[in-house]
Design an enzyme around this catalytic site. Sequence first.
Site, PDB file in Angstrom:
ATOM      1  N   ASN A  20      -9.367 -42.339 -17.929  1.00 42.84           N
ATOM      2  CA  ASN A  20      -8.743 -43.640 -17.673  1.00 42.84           C
ATOM      3  C   ASN A  20      -9.795 -44.732 -17.487  1.00 42.84           C
ATOM      4  O   ASN A  20     -10.795 -44.514 -16.805  1.00 42.84           O
ATOM      5  CB  ASN A  20      -7.889 -43.553 -16.404  1.00 42.84           C
ATOM      6  CG  ASN A  20      -6.796 -42.495 -16.501  1.00 42.84           C
ATOM      7  OD1 ASN A  20      -6.200 -42.312 -17.562  1.00 42.84           O
ATOM      8  ND2 ASN A  20      -6.532 -41.804 -15.407  1.00 42.84           N
TER       9      ASN A  20
ATOM     10  N   HIS B  68     -15.215 -40.997 -15.228  1.00 42.52           N
ATOM     11  CA  HIS B  68     -14.970 -39.551 -15.096  1.00 42.52           C
ATOM     12  C   HIS B  68     -13.997 -39.117 -16.170  1.00 42.52           C
ATOM     13  O   HIS B  68     -13.146 -39.891 -16.594  1.00 42.52           O
ATOM     14  CB  HIS B  68     -14.453 -39.187 -13.697  1.00 42.52           C
ATOM     15  CG  HIS B  68     -13.282 -40.004 -13.251  1.00 42.52           C
ATOM     16  ND1 HIS B  68     -13.420 -41.280 -12.745  1.00 42.52           N
ATOM     17  CD2 HIS B  68     -11.966 -39.746 -13.252  1.00 42.52           C
ATOM     18  CE1 HIS B  68     -12.229 -41.763 -12.442  1.00 42.52           C
ATOM     19  NE2 HIS B  68     -11.321 -40.861 -12.748  1.00 42.52           N
TER      20      HIS B  68
ATOM     21  N   ASP C 104     -10.975 -31.366  -8.843  1.00 44.48           N
ATOM     22  CA  ASP C 104     -10.241 -32.526  -8.334  1.00 44.48           C
ATOM     23  C   ASP C 104      -9.545 -32.134  -7.022  1.00 44.48           C
ATOM     24  O   ASP C 104      -8.964 -31.048  -6.925  1.00 44.48           O
ATOM     25  CB  ASP C 104      -9.207 -32.969  -9.391  1.00 44.48           C
ATOM     26  CG  ASP C 104      -8.652 -34.353  -9.117  1.00 44.48           C
ATOM     27  OD1 ASP C 104      -8.787 -35.228  -9.972  1.00 44.48           O
ATOM     28  OD2 ASP C 104      -8.067 -34.562  -8.028  1.00 44.48           O
TER      29      ASP C 104
HETATM   30  P1  5GP Z   1      -8.433 -41.620 -11.918  1.00 42.08           P
HETATM   31  O1  5GP Z   1      -7.014 -41.951 -11.546  1.00 42.08           O
HETATM   32  O2  5GP Z   1      -9.418 -42.650 -11.431  1.00 42.08           O
HETATM   33  O3  5GP Z   1      -8.598 -41.309 -13.383  1.00 42.08           O
HETATM   34  O4  5GP Z   1      -8.741 -40.250 -11.189  1.00 42.08           O
HETATM   35  C1  5GP Z   1      -9.346 -40.145  -9.951  1.00 42.08           C
HETATM   36  C2  5GP Z   1      -9.231 -38.690  -9.558  1.00 42.08           C
HETATM   37  O5  5GP Z   1     -10.190 -38.418  -8.570  1.00 42.08           O
HETATM   38  C3  5GP Z   1      -7.867 -38.304  -8.974  1.00 42.08           C
HETATM   39  O6  5GP Z   1      -7.323 -37.235  -9.733  1.00 42.08           O
HETATM   40  C4  5GP Z   1      -8.171 -37.903  -7.528  1.00 42.08           C
HETATM   41  O7  5GP Z   1      -7.410 -36.802  -7.112  1.00 42.08           O
HETATM   42  C5  5GP Z   1      -9.640 -37.560  -7.604  1.00 42.08           C
HETATM   43  N1  5GP Z   1     -10.418 -37.829  -6.401  1.00 42.08           N
HETATM   44  C6  5GP Z   1     -10.433 -38.983  -5.680  1.00 42.08           C
HETATM   45  N2  5GP Z   1     -11.314 -38.899  -4.660  1.00 42.08           N
HETATM   46  C7  5GP Z   1     -11.879 -37.659  -4.764  1.00 42.08           C
HETATM   47  C8  5GP Z   1     -12.884 -36.987  -3.992  1.00 42.08           C
HETATM   48  O8  5GP Z   1     -13.422 -37.500  -3.010  1.00 42.08           O
HETATM   49  N3  5GP Z   1     -13.232 -35.740  -4.405  1.00 42.08           N
HETATM   50  C9  5GP Z   1     -12.642 -35.128  -5.470  1.00 42.08           C
HETATM   51  N4  5GP Z   1     -13.055 -33.894  -5.802  1.00 42.08           N
HETATM   52  N5  5GP Z   1     -11.688 -35.730  -6.214  1.00 42.08           N
HETATM   53  C10 5GP Z   1     -11.314 -36.977  -5.863  1.00 42.08           C
END
Ligand code: 5GP
Length: 134
Positions: free
Chosen positions: A87, A100, A31
């Site tokens: 989530n 994810h 992440d």
């Molecule tokens: P969510 O809030 O949707 O469950 O989590 C999304 C996660 O994706 C967040 O922890 C954020 O830091 C991560 N994230 C968002 N964009 C990118 C990206 O382009 N690359 C990576 N490796 N992580 C990402």
Amino acid sequence: MADNCIFCKIAAGEIPSRTIYEDEAFRVILDLGPATRGHALILPKKHAANLFELPEEDAKNVLLVAKKVAANMKEKLGMDGLNLVQNNGEVAGQTVMHFHMHLIPRYQKDGEMVLWTPTEPSAEELDAVKEQLS
Ligand code: 5GP
Ligand code: ZN
């Protein structure tokens, strides 16, 4: 692949990522905004917006991937625990609409996270929910 889905592009290898595990169906990446050291995301290669849309095959296998990656983290990171977080929907905190699963290594004194405040429903309310769902 879904149009303009960043996780589809990462999962397909079109956008570079720090990949720590890959097989036919999944890519596991670090992440970019980690909650703790080693925070990783399991991405299915086939697009599904969330758990409701995830094909059964991926649903079955995602926990096997989590288990494999978690064992490697435990061996190499010296972590003290692990949260699995997943989530679904904006209201649940989902910001990227491609399924994810978060693997968040936990360390002594790394601060509070993934917590909620327990409520105190009546026995009747718990019974009503049980009836509704069974
Ligand atoms: P969510 O809030 O949707 O469950 O989590 C999304 C996660 O994706 C967040 O922890 C954020 O830091 C991560 N994230 C968002 N964009 C990118 C990206 O382009 N690359 C990576 N490796 N992580 C990402
Ligand atoms: Zn996607």
